[in-house]
Design a protein around this motif. Sequence first.
Motif, short mmCIF file in Angstrom:
data_model
loop_
_atom_site.label_atom_id
_atom_site.label_comp_id
_atom_site.label_asym_id
_atom_site.label_seq_id
_atom_site.Cartn_x
_atom_site.Cartn_y
_atom_site.Cartn_z
N ARG A 166 36.88 44.34 36.43
CA ARG A 166 36.64 45.69 37.07
C ARG A 166 37.51 46.81 36.40
O ARG A 166 37.24 47.77 36.01
CB ARG A 166 37.39 45.52 38.75
CG ARG A 166 36.17 45.23 39.53
CD ARG A 166 36.52 45.52 41.04
NE ARG A 166 37.72 45.03 41.45
CZ ARG A 166 37.94 43.71 41.70
NH1 ARG A 166 37.05 42.84 41.79
NH2 ARG A 166 39.13 43.23 42.14
N GLU A 167 38.68 46.55 36.09
CA GLU A 167 39.60 47.43 35.41
C GLU A 167 39.10 47.72 33.86
O GLU A 167 39.19 48.82 33.37
CB GLU A 167 41.09 46.81 35.19
CG GLU A 167 41.86 46.73 36.46
CD GLU A 167 43.07 46.25 36.54
OE1 GLU A 167 43.43 45.65 35.45
OE2 GLU A 167 43.81 45.93 37.78
N ARG A 210 39.27 41.01 38.92
CA ARG A 210 40.15 42.19 39.01
C ARG A 210 40.28 42.83 37.41
O ARG A 210 40.13 43.97 37.17
CB ARG A 210 41.30 41.98 39.42
CG ARG A 210 42.33 43.30 39.59
CD ARG A 210 43.55 43.42 40.31
NE ARG A 210 44.05 42.14 41.02
CZ ARG A 210 44.88 41.34 40.71
NH1 ARG A 210 45.81 41.36 39.82
NH2 ARG A 210 44.95 40.22 41.55
N GLU A 254 40.02 35.49 41.20
CA GLU A 254 40.11 36.79 41.76
C GLU A 254 40.94 37.73 40.48
O GLU A 254 40.79 38.81 40.48
CB GLU A 254 41.21 36.95 42.87
CG GLU A 254 40.36 36.42 44.23
CD GLU A 254 41.60 36.55 45.23
OE1 GLU A 254 42.22 37.52 45.42
OE2 GLU A 254 41.05 35.60 46.17
#
Length: 65
Positions: A28-29, A25, A21
């Motif tokens: 995505r950032e 994340r 996870e």
Amino acid sequence: MTTNGSKKQRRRFKQDTPLSERLLRAAREARAAARQLPPGVDQARLLKRAREAEAVAQLDEMLKR
């Protein structure tokens, strides 16, 4: 090192979220940040970081099985 001869204690930290996870994340950032940049070295570096994070997240999931 301490003067009394005892070993130095490691600072331990329990992660609240699974590694996959956290990696997704971060990917995505990185992609979001890359979208804000014009084409070039910085954008390519962020996109590479995103791809690598996604690949490691997939490996982590495969190793859990």
